[in-house]
Enzyme design. Structure first.
Site, PDB file in Angstrom:
ATOM      1  N   HIS B  46       1.309   2.804  64.846  1.00 43.58           N
ATOM      2  CA  HIS B  46       2.211   3.918  64.576  1.00 43.58           C
ATOM      3  C   HIS B  46       3.610   3.414  64.200  1.00 43.58           C
ATOM      4  O   HIS B  46       4.216   3.867  63.236  1.00 43.58           O
ATOM      5  CB  HIS B  46       2.288   4.804  65.810  1.00 43.58           C
ATOM      6  CG  HIS B  46       3.012   6.076  65.560  1.00 43.58           C
ATOM      7  ND1 HIS B  46       2.461   7.078  64.812  1.00 43.58           N
ATOM      8  CD2 HIS B  46       4.247   6.485  65.923  1.00 43.58           C
ATOM      9  CE1 HIS B  46       3.332   8.070  64.726  1.00 43.58           C
ATOM     10  NE2 HIS B  46       4.428   7.735  65.389  1.00 43.58           N
ATOM     11  N   GLU B  68      -4.742   4.624  61.658  1.00 45.43           N
ATOM     12  CA  GLU B  68      -4.298   5.371  62.823  1.00 45.43           C
ATOM     13  C   GLU B  68      -5.219   6.562  63.094  1.00 45.43           C
ATOM     14  O   GLU B  68      -5.535   6.862  64.247  1.00 45.43           O
ATOM     15  CB  GLU B  68      -2.881   5.862  62.534  1.00 45.43           C
ATOM     16  CG  GLU B  68      -1.979   5.893  63.711  1.00 45.43           C
ATOM     17  CD  GLU B  68      -0.617   6.380  63.287  1.00 45.43           C
ATOM     18  OE1 GLU B  68      -0.250   7.484  63.684  1.00 45.43           O
ATOM     19  OE2 GLU B  68       0.051   5.677  62.506  1.00 45.43           O
ATOM     20  N   ASN B 431     -13.943 -27.288  61.753  1.00 49.42           N
ATOM     21  CA  ASN B 431     -14.926 -28.348  61.913  1.00 49.42           C
ATOM     22  C   ASN B 431     -15.778 -28.095  63.150  1.00 49.42           C
ATOM     23  O   ASN B 431     -17.004 -28.209  63.104  1.00 49.42           O
ATOM     24  CB  ASN B 431     -14.197 -29.687  62.038  1.00 49.42           C
ATOM     25  CG  ASN B 431     -15.150 -30.848  61.993  1.00 49.42           C
ATOM     26  OD1 ASN B 431     -15.843 -31.106  62.968  1.00 49.42           O
ATOM     27  ND2 ASN B 431     -15.222 -31.515  60.870  1.00 49.42           N
TER      28      ASN B 431
END
Lengths: 153, 696
Positions: B46, B68, B431
């Site tokens: 918000h 939202e 990795n």
């Protein structure tokens, strides 16, 4: 539209050169230079410019002109271009002039001595006075140093 | 108006919010039932939306708005989180990050996010589950005209403010119009107004004030001012709290709903119209434009204030421009240089008052140095916090199950190191995730739990910080590494026979080395671990591997605490002075010419029962006026690079000193054998030798 630019005038091997004033940080007298090994011969070393370490190159050496011993008139012109700060050793620097951008001609096709790519233009001032405007980003072209380094190794 | 002043703050805050969103969303993925996390996420989203709208980044605002909407349903338990929703929200976050990045790079933050928006809308409508991800342009469109209508009805509120208020009401927030009247004899009107603002901002957001914040700050208002706010307090509570501020005459809190909001804006329009008797159309339009501009400015200023206030409440820190810190550091290093000079002078002059003063100054500046260095220390958290998300995504794309466990995120490192360490760590983690941890069925077959664990640890030890990446995966298959190294001609047969287990492990850091048989999305693109190693070495650090086949692998990265001030040994080479970092010096000594051995044409010297190579620094650096061959006895410095030792011949020792590292600038970036420069007490520049370059 004619515009005026302020230019620092300096001498190098009997010729006069110009650098736009906004690219010049400071002009210093000769000071102790610390040699940096493993660099091309025209890189004279580094100086302590009020707490900042700045490399210094001999502009004569850079243009493959005969290098000379520094004199009382020798100056270090510190320029800042492309996020690089570099000092140029020149024979003397003692003038600031305004020049009309209209009077700057592009460099002639063939220029003896200094390669045309280092030149940005040639300005006519007064009678019989020519000012060579440097193309700083080309003078400070790092690729060229790297190539030189590789040649020397 | 000039938004640039707020831009850097906006970017900082947005990044913080995006990071918080990422973290919380990951946390929520772990416990999907925890509604309190959704609340936190919703609040971040918000705020982000509000900020973006204020700054005029509409695409950012509208995407956040759609996200939202989804979160709102979840928060109100109308929607259950599932994989699709998580993925869509993460995609949304990625898009937001890209947009903010675009703004950082000077762009407008615009991006085509239609597919994500469509997905989000379909989640809200609830029809994504039915396999229908069909575009719903109608739904998206329906929001816009409503906002547009509200905007056109409003004079005092610009379209953003109106639509923010409207949307807030729609999503169930309390929106109030607060009119505050201060007492006639009030001494500091501006301060009172500030207190009211502060109070409201603690509990919500101010969308608009009349007169503007600037006017309020200067006290240039009559007796009353009004505020539109989205607030999470009840109306009477808000009224009571504001009334508690002294010198407030009257507080009138009106709760707004959609109807009254429209009425409100309409009323304002009327009064505006009534105010100017016969408004010429163009004039009115111009006035409206000006009002809108003014309003935007007010909100920006308001947010600015809110941001500062909010930060102070959470932790007592301030944001400092990094450049200022660097300037401080530079100035301080000059002070250190002068200190060195003063100490030198005092020892020459030998006057007790002077010596005492200089000693005191040294102590003070030592303390100062510690503080200045600490100012630059940043917790590694700022690097680590992007990894959970990365590991999640990687694991998902590889169809593996992986827990990333982070410890010691509060360990502090110098900012310069922090800036550089991110990329190497990304490589190491990739990795571990890609090559280390096995797929679920392989793990089960090996009798391991199906979820792999990757530990990311940071801790202090002595003058170093260690960062470890450890996985419980398959470990390194030394046989295969060796075969590959032989095939790639990284090592010869002879060398291979003599190699220890650790040396074989280190082979994976060799350039162009990848043990991945299949080139996947993540690795095998030629960007190998050699980059990691060179980066870490360039930071003055070290990386090592421990691995047990079948059990797992541990990468251990050792880093210096700071890169800016180090202790070094100053030496002379004829007239030239150089510095060698103390961290790589084992000891100093003297050798006689007759003790120099010739082995296969190269000079060696015996050192504690082993024979180590002898390096001529004067030759390496082409010294101008020193040559050790003319000496009977030569001073040597024994240096270390990992396990390897070498003796370096110098002319003279000057002594041990704290030096400030200075870069030689961009023009001389990578000078061979030289890692930087420092300024000595006498103002001269001395170069710092890179000891690791002296040992092959």
């Amino acid at each position: 539209m004619a515009e005026e630019v302020k230019v620092i005038v300096f001498a190098l091997a009997d010729e006069e050169y110009g650098i736009e004033v906004d690219k010049v940080r400071t002009i210093e007298r000769m000071m102790p230079i610390t040699r940096v090994p493993k660099t091309p011969a025209f890189v004279k070393g580094v100086i302590n410019l009020r707490g900042i370490v700045v490399p210094v190159i001999d502009l004569r050496g850079r243009f493959q002109l005969q290098e000379t011993e520094p004199t009382d008139n020798s100056r270090i012109i510190v320029v800042a271009v492309n996020e690089m700060e570099v000092g140029f050793i020149v024979d003397s620097a003692n003038d600031v002039i305004d020049i009309d951008t209209d009077t700057i001609d592009s460099p002639p096709e063939v220029v003896g001595g200094i390669k045309a790519k280092y030149l940005h233009g040639i300005a006519k001032i007064g009678d019989n006075r020519l000012l060579i405007m440097l193309n700083l980003s080309e003078v400070l072209n790092r690729n060229e140093i790297i190539q030189l380094e590789q040649l020397e190794v | 108006m000039d938004m640039n002043a707020y831009l850097s703050m906006f970017i900082d805050e947005s990044n913080d919010h995006l990071q918080a969103l990422n973290e919380n969303l990951l946390q929520l993925e772990g416990n999907p039932e925890d509604i309190s996390i959704v609340q936190t996420i919703f609040r971040s989203a918000h705020t982000l939306k509000g900020m973006s709208a204020t700054m005029g980044f509409e695409d950012l605002a509208s995407l956040t708005h759609e996200m939202e909407n989804v979160l709102d349903l979840v928060r109100n338990s109308k929607l259950k989180m599932d994989d699709f929703i998580f993925d869509t929200l993460f995609k949304g976050l990625d898009a937001l990050e890209a947009m903010v990045q675009d703004i950082v790079n000077g762009g407008t933050g615009k991006a085509d996010v239609q597919t994500i928006v469509t997905a989000l809308v379909s989640i809200v409508k609830g029809d994504y589950a039915k396999g229908g991800q069909a575009p719903q342009p109608a739904a998206a469109a329906s929001v816009q005209p409503a906002a547009a209508a509200a905007a056109s009805a409003s004079y005092m509120l610009d379209e953003f403010q109106a639509s923010i208020l409207e949307q807030s009401i729609q999503s169930g927030h309390q929106v109030y119009h607060v009119v505050v009247t201060v007492r006639e004899d009030c001494m500091l009107k501006a301060a009172r107004a500030y207190m009211v603002f502060d109070l409201i901002e603690q509990n919500g957001e101010i969308v608009k004030s009349d007169p503007s914040v600037q006017d309020l700050e200067q006290g240039s208002f009559e007796q009353a001012f009004s505020i539109f706010t989205i607030c999470n307090l009840a109306a009477d509570e808000l009224q009571k709290r504001i009334s508690d501020i002294s010198e407030i005459e009257q507080v009138q809190v009106t709760s707004l709903d959609l109807e009254s909001l429209k009425l409100m804006t309409a009323k304002q329009q009327q009064t505006a119209a009534a105010g100017s008797q016969a408004p010429v159309q163009t004039e009115q339009a111009a006035a409206a434009g000006a009002a809108r501009e003014e309003a935007a400015r007010q909100v920006a200023a308001g947010r600015n204030q809110a941001a500062a206030g909010g930060a102070a409440a959470v932790s007592k820190t301030i944001r400092v421009d990094i450049e200022r810190l660097d300037t401080l550091m530079n100035l301080f290093s000059e002070l250190l240089i002068d200190r060195g000079r003063l100490e030198q002078l005092a020892s020459e002059v030998k006057r007790s008052e002077l010596t005492e003063t200089v000693e005191h100054m040294s102590r003070v500046s030592n303390d100062l140095q510690n503080i200045v260095l600490k100012l630059r220390m940043v917790p590694v958290e700022s690097v680590f916090n992007r990894f959970p998300r990365m590991v999640r995504d990687l694991a998902k794309s590889l169809d593996k199950k992986i827990d990333l466990i982070i410890t010691g995120a509060d360990t502090e490192l110098d900012r310069t190191v922090i800036d550089e360490i991110g990329d190497p760590l990304v490589h190491l983690l990739r990795n571990s995730v890609d090559h280390g941890v096995e797929t679920v069925d392989k793990r089960l077959a090996a009798g391991k739990p199906e979820t792999g664990t990757v530990h990311l640890r940071a801790y202090h030890s002595g003058n170093h910080v260690f960062i470890e990446v450890e996985d419980d995966g398959g470990g390194i298959n030394r046989e295969r590494v060796l075969q590959k190294a032989l095939a790639n001609k990284v090592v010869s047969e002879d060398q291979a026979k003599k190699m220890s287990a650790d040396e074989i492990n280190m082979l994976i850091f060799a350039p162009g080395f990848s043990t991945a048989e299949v080139i996947s999305d993540i690795s095998g693109r030629g960007v190998g671990l050699d980059v990691v190693k060179s980066k870490i070495t360039s930071l003055g650090g070290n990386v090592s591997i421990e691995s047990e086949y079948g059990k797992g692998t541990k990468f251990s990265v050792q880093l210096p605490l700071t890169l800016s001030i180090i202790t070094a040994m100053l030496i002379k080479l004829g007239s030239e002075k150089y510095a060698i970092p103390l961290s790589s010096i084992v000891e100093t000594g003297i050798i006689r010419q007759e003790n120099v051995l010739n082995v296969h044409g190269s000079k060696m010297v015996e050192f504690r029962n082993t024979v180590i190579p002898l390096v001529s620094l004067s030759r390496v650096l082409d010294a101008l006026d020193f040559n050790e061959t003319e000496e009977d006895e030569t001073e040597i410095i024994v240096i270390r690079k990992g396990e390897k030792l070498a003796a370096v011949m110098v002319d003279q020792f000057i002594g041990q000193k704290e030096i400030v590292l200075k870069s030689m600038g961009n023009y001389l970036k990578n000078v061979d054998k030289i890692s930087g420069a420092t300024i000595l007490g006498d103002g001269q520049v001395a170069l710092i030798i890179d000891p690791s370059s002296l040992i092959k």
